[in-house]
Structures are given as C-alpha cells and as structure tokens.
Enzyme design. Structure first.
Site, PDB file in Angstrom:
ATOM      1  NE  ARG A 150      10.157   4.241  -3.120  1.00 29.10           N
ATOM      2  CZ  ARG A 150      10.969   3.361  -2.532  1.00 29.10           C
ATOM      3  NH1 ARG A 150      12.257   3.368  -2.827  1.00 29.10           N
ATOM      4  NH2 ARG A 150      10.485   2.494  -1.684  1.00 29.10           N
ATOM      5  CB  THR A 151       8.500  11.246  -4.121  1.00 28.28           C
ATOM      6  OG1 THR A 151       7.959  10.097  -4.768  1.00 28.28           O
ATOM      7  CG2 THR A 151       8.527  12.399  -5.099  1.00 28.28           C
ATOM      8  CE  LYS A 168      -1.917  27.403  12.538  1.00 27.41           C
ATOM      9  NZ  LYS A 168      -0.728  28.236  12.725  1.00 27.41           N
ATOM     10  NE  ARG A 195       3.518  12.672  -4.021  1.00 29.83           N
ATOM     11  CZ  ARG A 195       3.779  11.378  -4.208  1.00 29.83           C
ATOM     12  NH1 ARG A 195       3.016  10.458  -3.650  1.00 29.83           N
ATOM     13  NH2 ARG A 195       4.793  11.000  -4.956  1.00 29.83           N
ATOM     14  CG  HIS A 226       4.900  10.889  -9.608  1.00 26.28           C
ATOM     15  ND1 HIS A 226       5.765  11.907  -9.222  1.00 26.28           N
ATOM     16  CD2 HIS A 226       5.237   9.819  -8.841  1.00 26.28           C
ATOM     17  CE1 HIS A 226       6.567  11.455  -8.285  1.00 26.28           C
ATOM     18  NE2 HIS A 226       6.274  10.202  -8.037  1.00 26.28           N
TER      19      HIS A 226
END
Lengths: 306, 306, 306
Positions: A51-52, A80, A101, A129
């Site tokens: 969604r974000t 890595k 995120r 957020h």
C-alpha cells in the site's frame, strides 16, 4: 536539502502549507501532471508494504516523474552486507528522491546523513511513519475544516501502533485538542507519550476500555487493529475483543458528522456494513495519501506549481 | 464502467471490434503511442506470471501510460489478511485500470464489484484467462481471415487447461466451427463443456487419442502441455507421451496452411525444429498478445483513437 | 543488430567512442533526456542484483524510455521450465532492448542468438560483466585522461572476481599498462589469464601478497572483497586479512593522484575513513555506471544524439 524522517521535522506552518498544496492538487490533479517530468523516485522497501509503496509510486507517476526501486530486501544488496550509508550514496546516483521503508528503527535517519537526495521515511520499524500522519491530518482537516478544537478518539492497539503515536504528537501541536484513548489495559498508550506529550503540554485526555460509552462525544474516531497475540491472556481477549470492533449499531451512537479513519489494511475491526455509512472516511484517506505524497515530493524537490 | 472477467463478457460484435482495433494497432503502433498518456495500469499479480504481467505492462507503456503493481503475493497486503474488496478500493485510488491474476477462482469478479476502475481478469486459478483467449482469436483471425468455418484441433491436456476451455466456448459462437479434441483418455475435455457447449449447440466434434491420424484435416492446431503428473499411471504416460509432441515429421502430414498455436511457455511438447516452419504461429501469438491488450485497455478506458 | 555479451565484443575504437559519448552525457544529461522516448528496456534478472538492475533502469529512464522486467527468477517463467531461447523470443515482442543477469554462464550468449532485440549481458555467473568493465574504464579515463601508460594495482580476491578478469583483459589492449597483482597465494589471478593475456602479450606484471609495500607505485588501486570462506585455512586468513583492508594509514603511502576504485558493494575492505579522501573514486564510479549504460543503450538502439 530537506528530508522527512520524523513528523516533527515539519513545523506547524510547513504542515499547513503542505496540506494546502495537497488540497489544490486534489482539486485539479491534471495541473500537476508534468511538474516532476524527468525526475526519478527510488522506492527502497527493505520490508514489503504494497500500500505505502504503491501510494508513493502513484504520487510520482501523477507528477509526470518515474519510479525505480525494490519491493523487498531479498532482491537488494543489503543481503550482501552493504551498509545503509553506502546504499544511499549509490542510490543518490540513480534517483532524485527516495522513499525508504526499513525494519530497523533509525535506518532512514542514517540514510539521510549520507544522502545527496531527499530521503522520505516510509516507515522504520515501530518508530515513525510520517507520510501516514500527513495523510491522517489532511483527511481530518478536509472533513472538519480545521485541525484544532476537536475531540479525537483513538481506538484499538494504542501501545504498538506507530501511526497512533505520531498522530497524537502531531495533533498536540494544535489548539483545543482533546483525546479519548480507547483500548484494553494491556494496549494503552505508552507512558512516555502520555507523560511527555499529553501531560507535559496540559492536553486533556481520558483513557477508557469501552468504545460504545464514549463514541457519542467524538469528532474523529481513529480505528486500529487489535491483534489477538497482543493480549496477555485469552480470557481478556474474549471479554474485550468485541469492544474494539466498530459496527453499524455502534455508529448509531455517534455524532452525525463524526468521521471514521483507519490507516488500513483493515481486517475485521470495522464491520463491512460501516463502509456504506457516509461517515466512513478510510477510503477517502487512502486517496488523500496520494495527494499528500504528491505535495511532499514537490516540496522536497523544490518543484514549483505552474 | 466495463470489466473483463469472463471471455463471454464481450459479445461477438464487441470481440470483432476489439480485434479490428488490435489489427489497426499492429499495423501502425506509433499512432497509439500517446493515447493513454497520464493513465496508470496496476498489475496485481497474487500469483507470479512473468509473461502475462510483462505483456500487460508492455501494452500500457506502448500506449504512453505507466505501470505500478506487484509481481507476487508475498509483497502484497494480502499477507496481512486484507480482503480483495478492500485492496481494490485502495488500488482504485492509485490507478486508472487494473489487471489481476489470482490463484483463487472468482477473485477478479469479486474485485470488479467493489472497484471504481475497470478490472481485467489476468487469470484466476483454473477458471478463466480472457486476454489469452482474445490473443488466440486475434491470431487465428489474422492468419485465416475469419473465425468461422474452421476445423480446430486442440491437443494435449484438455482437462485442466483453462485456455482450451475458454477457446472452445469462444469459438463456439462462430458459424461452421468443428473441433478435433486430441488427448489421452484421462485428460479429455470435461463433460460439462462437451455437454453444455458442444452438444447443446450442435457443434461437430470428435475425440481422439492420436495427433498423427487427424493432423491432415486441421486448419488450426492448438498445442498444450501434457504434464507427467497428470497421468494415472506411468505405463499410460510412457505409451502416450510421444503422441502429444509435435515434430517436423508430424508436420509433414498437415495442410500447407495449417497454423500451430501454443499459449506458451512450451516445454517439450513442440520440438524446437518446428520453430522454423512457417506454419509455427506461437511467437506471433505472443506479439499479438500485446496488441490485443492495448486494444482492450483502450476500450475499457474509453480512450479514442485520434 | 549488435549485442554486448563479452567486453571484447567492442573494439578499442568502439570503446573509445562509447566513453566519449558517456562523457558528453555526463556533462549535459538533459540533452539526452528524450532520445529513447517510446523505447522499452526489459531487465531480466534471474539472479537478484539491485545495484546493476537499478543502474540500467536509471539509465533508460534518463533517456526518456521506460522499463519492465523481473528482479528474480522466482517470478519468471523459468520456474515453469521454459528455455532462455523461448523467453527471449517472447521478450523480443515486449521490449526494444534487454539486460540479462543469469547465474548460468553463457545464458546471455544463448539468448542473443535467438533474440530480435539487442541483448546486454548484465553478469553471467562467474563469467563476464561487461558493463562493469566499461564503468571501470570510464572512471579511469575520466580521472587520468587516458587508458594507456598506467600502473594498475588490483587487490583482494583476484581468483574468483570476474570484474578483475574482465578489467585485465580490457586494459591489456592499451599501450604501456603494467599490473601489480596483490592477493593471498590462494586467490591469485588464474593461470589462463596470466598466461594467455599477460605473458602472451608481454605485458609487465608482478604478483605480491602485501598491499602496503607496493601502494606507492600505483596510478590506480582497484579493490575487491576477500571473503573468509575463500581461504584454505583459518591461520592464513588471520595472518593476511588486514593486508587487504585499505585504511587512511595505507593511503598515506600512495601517490597524491592515485585513484581508488571498487565495483561495490563494499563490506569492510575499504575503511569508511577513506571515503573522505579525494582519491576515493568508488562513488563516482557508481555514477559513471549510469552514464556508460546510457551511452551503451543509445549505441545498441542506434539512437542519434540530437
């Protein structure tokens, strides 16, 4: 160069200006359809969040820009052993702005220190957020015409919900706000927020366990999900779970102009019958999320309006 | 607002118009390179399918639009328990049209009921895959000049292949079609299709086990894969497997203007030596898949041709 | 139609022209912002590599083109057993050019034989990674003004590092190159390269175990990572590991105009304190990677400059 890591990175005045721009965009999106032509957004999602991510991508595409990035850490160089500092320095060569995120709290903050491009925190662990908070503020303001002088009910899991914490802090900056905090005892707003934000600023609040008894005084009801596994014991869960499900019946006790918000995804904490109630604002909220991100991208890229 | 969930959502006349548009696009793709400028396609693939996803993405990019979405359910909110109804309402805020692939039959249908944007079924379980059917129809029509008056051979796994079922239903709407159904006994076309479609409409068909004996009478040979694990016993598999592999040798018995189609991916059911035969149409079919999806997106978005 | 599978597919003169174009792009990227409008790049990554994939995507977007593809094999038809030959024939219908990363050596070569569009090898197993080599060459040339007459130090794992092998071969085509090969005994440059390239062409080289003693004579120091698991015994690893970590202290012994390169991602083989040294060129290298890929896409698509 500006970043957006914490909702408080923006002053009250800057939030106002941003929401004004978002409102203008909502009224006439076509006018903004080329302002970011030739600009690239990198979506760095070390943790999946469809969604974000899609909301950011839609925002950038709506502005005429383009998008690159990754949707989960598996397909990134993090596997890595590369540091966030190195990654962002390389991404700075590929894009003009990025949304990150990350499961680790503080990762976007670290990234912003090494970045040559604006970094937007798209959620870091249980921490912040900020674009969700801006979305919430835009939705409240567009429905109520103001962000002050409102009685805000927050319902559900108020302990672990980062959107709730950010919203309390942000709304605390406006005059005449009262909070009604509705949750089981185990999932109350943490002390450091009650103490450092609400009591420190002398903001009126009450803590209750039952939604139905207080719904009538709310201007805004912000619902969040209560997860079974958050409860200390099964007995409490069974006793309390229905208190945190919003139904058409409970809506009968609410003001005719109360608005229901939810950050989504919703599981069962709002009965689907409520979707048809004109007071249900959670899908409008999803739409506002695109507009507010469009405004934010424009602001951080210092792109003019015309 | 129109959706495309089942091939029969489009009337024979609408299919004709759509294929006409697809033909015009194929002849002059440049003319359509900006007709969807500013429009966004969401590709919601709850089940991976590179070929179908990329075909939709290429189609939208060819029209000057842009694309967002996800390639597998892991990176979607479905993992958090969100309903398809909620997801599509949110996606409606992000995009102008969507293509949905879902392992659960009926999911795109449910989505279409809650959607504010056109929904295209990009494959739901073993159920339907209407854009594959349109691709097949376009390929047959462009090679043969018509969709009626043809003898169509369908070969391989006719029991589980959803593309085969959709194609039978769609071709049954045209005059003068005859089917030759070529499969092992275990993998015959299900009774409900033979009964409700072929016998109900009085369409001539025959069921055989061997490709070689019937290939000479076919105008179209539609190949599908026969998977070892579909057989009831190993003995049958060993006895029959070579009957369902198309070779240059078998092609010698076919009409000089028969066309070979395959929905792809192919494993070994068509020997690579056949690729150079001018009658091999399966890579043309892949190209047609882009044109037909371009036409469909234009139709559902009600975008003019100019 | 041209492909780029092996660095030696390009003549010395073609490399020069390509780097000239890349330099022009670096100076005035805006001028090239629409030259690939309407063109599509397919990124076919059967093995994840965020950095390389995003670098290609940024390059194509910078040229005004668009991008489609997949980031890992899970979401591709390879899982269904499709051959690379079939995949590329289908992708040829979807895109105008493609970049392929594959765990199997030779896969991009096979693809190029069946492709109707230019194929760029974006790394095939331990084999080749020609766009990394072009990036390295561009970085050396832009700093030193030339590719000949230089003493090149290569440090770390020289046995398994494909970027090192390609770079040795490519630089061997220029006059006056000397190599200083710095690695533990176990990780020396393989015999076939020392024999067939260096000795066969009479190119001066020396092999040493210690960076510090030779750093003073280098014009370029190309660092790579030494992985613990590559060593035959723990004792050797402990004895040698610090020799292959570049520190500010070691940099004191280097020429004032030596340049440090690294293909990235870096783990700990270059101490972060070196990042602030003006001789550190590895982030510039990441930026050059975009320019050189822009030039390559233009060349293979035969797109003019104006």
């Amino acid at each position: 160069m500006r970043h957006l890591i914490d909702p408080s990175d923006l002053s009250v005045q800057e939030v106002d200006e941003l929401l004004n721009l978002a409102d203008r965009i909502a009224k006439d999106p076509k006018r903004y359809s080329e302002v970011c032509k030739g600009k690239k957004l990198a979506t760095l999602f070390y943790e999946p969040s469809t969604r974000t991510r899609l909301s950011f991508e839609a925002a950038m595409l709506n502005l005429g820009g383009s998008v690159l990035g990754f949707a989960s850490a598996d397909s990134s160089s993090a596997a890595k052993g590369e540091s966030v500092a190195d990654t962002i320095r390389v991404i700075s060569c590929y894009a003009d702005i990025c949304a990150m995120r990350h499961p680790k709290e503080g990762a976007p903050m670290v990234a912003s220190r090494f970045s040559k491009i604006p970094v937007i925190n798209a959620g870091d662990g249980g921490h912040q957020h900020p674009t969700q908070t801006l979305t919430d503020l835009m939705t409240i303001r567009s429905i109520k015409g103001r962000l002050g002088g409102l009685t805000i009910g927050l319902c559900g899991d108020l302990k672990f919900g980062r959107t709730v914490h950010s919203l309390i802090k942000s709304l605390s900056r406006y005059e005449g706000i009262r909070f009604v905090l509705i949750s089981p005892g185990e999932l109350r707003v943490p002390d450091y927020i009650v103490g450092e934000v609400l009591r420190a600023k002398g903001i009126p609040y009450e803590e209750v366990e039952d939604l139905e008894t207080v719904i009538g005084k709310l201007d805004i009801l912000y619902m969040t999900r209560v997860q079974r596994e958050r409860f200390f014991n099964e007995e409490d869960y069974i006793r309390l779970k229905d208190s945190y499900i919003l139904t058409a019946h409970k809506m009968q006790g609410a003001k005719p102009d109360m608005a229901v918000l939810h950050p989504l995804p919703r599981v069962n904490e709002i009965a689907v019958e409520v979707d048809d109630d004109p007071r249900a604002a959670y899908f409008t909220q999803a739409q506002n999320g695109v507009y507010v991100r469009m405004a934010l991208i424009m602001k951080l890229l210092e792109v003019g309006e015309c």
